[in-house]
Scaffold this active site. Structure first.
Site: not given
Ligand code: GLV
Length: 329
Positions: A156-158, A179, A238-240, A269, A287-288
């Site tokens: 996606g964007r990130i 996908r 860095i997702a979830r 978390e 989560h930063i």
């Molecule tokens: C951070 O995890 C967000 O979804 O903005």
């Protein structure tokens, strides 16, 4: 006429809360207490809107118990904590905060990947412990990032912003799994090649995970997937939390099945799987990824823009700019 009432669930920048006070009676949370679901429901009584972050669960039970609620506006981009179809069914509009955090989050993902590959946290702990007594030829020798193969899971964007850094800044070969495939023009710009998930795991030198969390992505990377990776590879999430099986990852790191990992998110978390805390070859952050001050402010402003518009005020009245279910209005 009295102003509609809204709730701000966590402590946010006071000047941004003041924007809400122009239109609403605001109950905020300056001491930043983490409310239980029952406390949240109780505080939402009589509220027309709520400003949330990525953690407060908004589900059918809450919606049934808060019939006056009309808008749920999150300052996070990920919205797995919100049952959007249930909100739509209850006539509640939901917004998230995309775009404003893309570059900051990609910066952090790249930093975490580099820290893992070049063993920055591990070697810093070594130095701080007083153990450094001599230079040695292979001390903390890691893996190269430049010229290596970057694998992006979730383009996606990130994911695209991470890929752009790798391709244009570090001469990396980019492969990805998603996908849907990117437009050919974007693939060409990034030099990115779509591969199936197995090829992504097998070929990546550095795997960066940026897929949204859902039932379909729960433990998307577990023991079987880690077993396909190169022993020299790194994994960055860095997702979830919950997308990676943290126990399986800790075991793979301990066994040197993969070289290193960088994790900003964790299943359950702020608890962190105890095994991760005892393996040296993982960089752990709380989560930063989106936490630069300008970006966190932009995310909060966007949530406020949405809340003001969703409840019929301001320049976008009735058209919250990043609504996920505008049909609920
Ligand atoms: C951070 O995890 C967000 O979804 O903005």
């Amino acid at each position: 006429m009295s102003k509609p009432a809204v709730l701000v669930c966590r402590a946010v920048f006071p000047d941004i809360v003041d924007r809400l006070r122009e239109h609403f009676d605001v109950e905020d949370n300056p001491s930043d207490v983490v409310w239980t679901p029952a406390e949240l429901i109780q505080r939402l009584q009589g509220k027309a809107g709520v400003f949330i972050t990525g953690t407060q669960p908004i589900d059918t039970a809450l919606l049934d118990a808060c019939p006056q609620l009309k808008a749920v506006c999150s300052m996070a981009v990920g919205y797995n904590n919100v049952d959007v179809p249930a909100c739509t069914a209850h006539g509640v509009v939901v917004s998230n905060a995309p775009d404003v955090l893309t570059e900051t989050t990609a910066d952090f993902g790249f930093a975490l990947m580099m820290a893992a590959a070049r063993r920055i946290a591990e070697s810093e702990h070594f130095l701080r412990s007083g153990a450094w007594s001599k230079w040695s030829v292979d001390a903390f020798a890691g893996t190269d990032v430049h010229g290596a193969t970057l694998g992006v899971l979730g383009m996606g964007r990130i994911g695209q912003a991470v890929a752009r850094r790798g391709a244009l800044g570090f001469g990396m070969k980019v492969i990805y799994h998603n996908r849907s495939r990117l437009d050919a023009a974007i693939e060409a710009e990034l030099g990115a090649r779509w591969v199936d998930k197995e090829a992504l795991l097998r070929e990546s030198d550095h795997l960066v995970i940026v897929v949204p969390y859902s039932a379909a992505s729960h433990h998307l990377v577990g023991a079987a997937e880690l077993a396909l990776m190169k022993p020299t590879a790194t994994l960055t999430n860095i997702a979830r939390g919950g997308i990676v099986d943290d126990a399986a990852l800790a075991q793979a790191l301990r066994d040197k099945r993969i070289a290193a990992a960088g994790l900003d998110v964790f299943e359950g978390e702020p608890s962190v799987h105890p095994d991760l805390l005892t393996v040296p070859n993982v960089v752990l952050t709380p989560h930063i990824a989106s936490a630069s001050l300008p970006t966190r402010r932009a995310m909060a402003h966007l949530a406020v823009d949405n809340l003001i518009a969703a409840l019929g005020f301001g320049p976008h009245a009735g058209h919250p700019p990043t609504a996920l279910n505008p049909e609920a209005l």
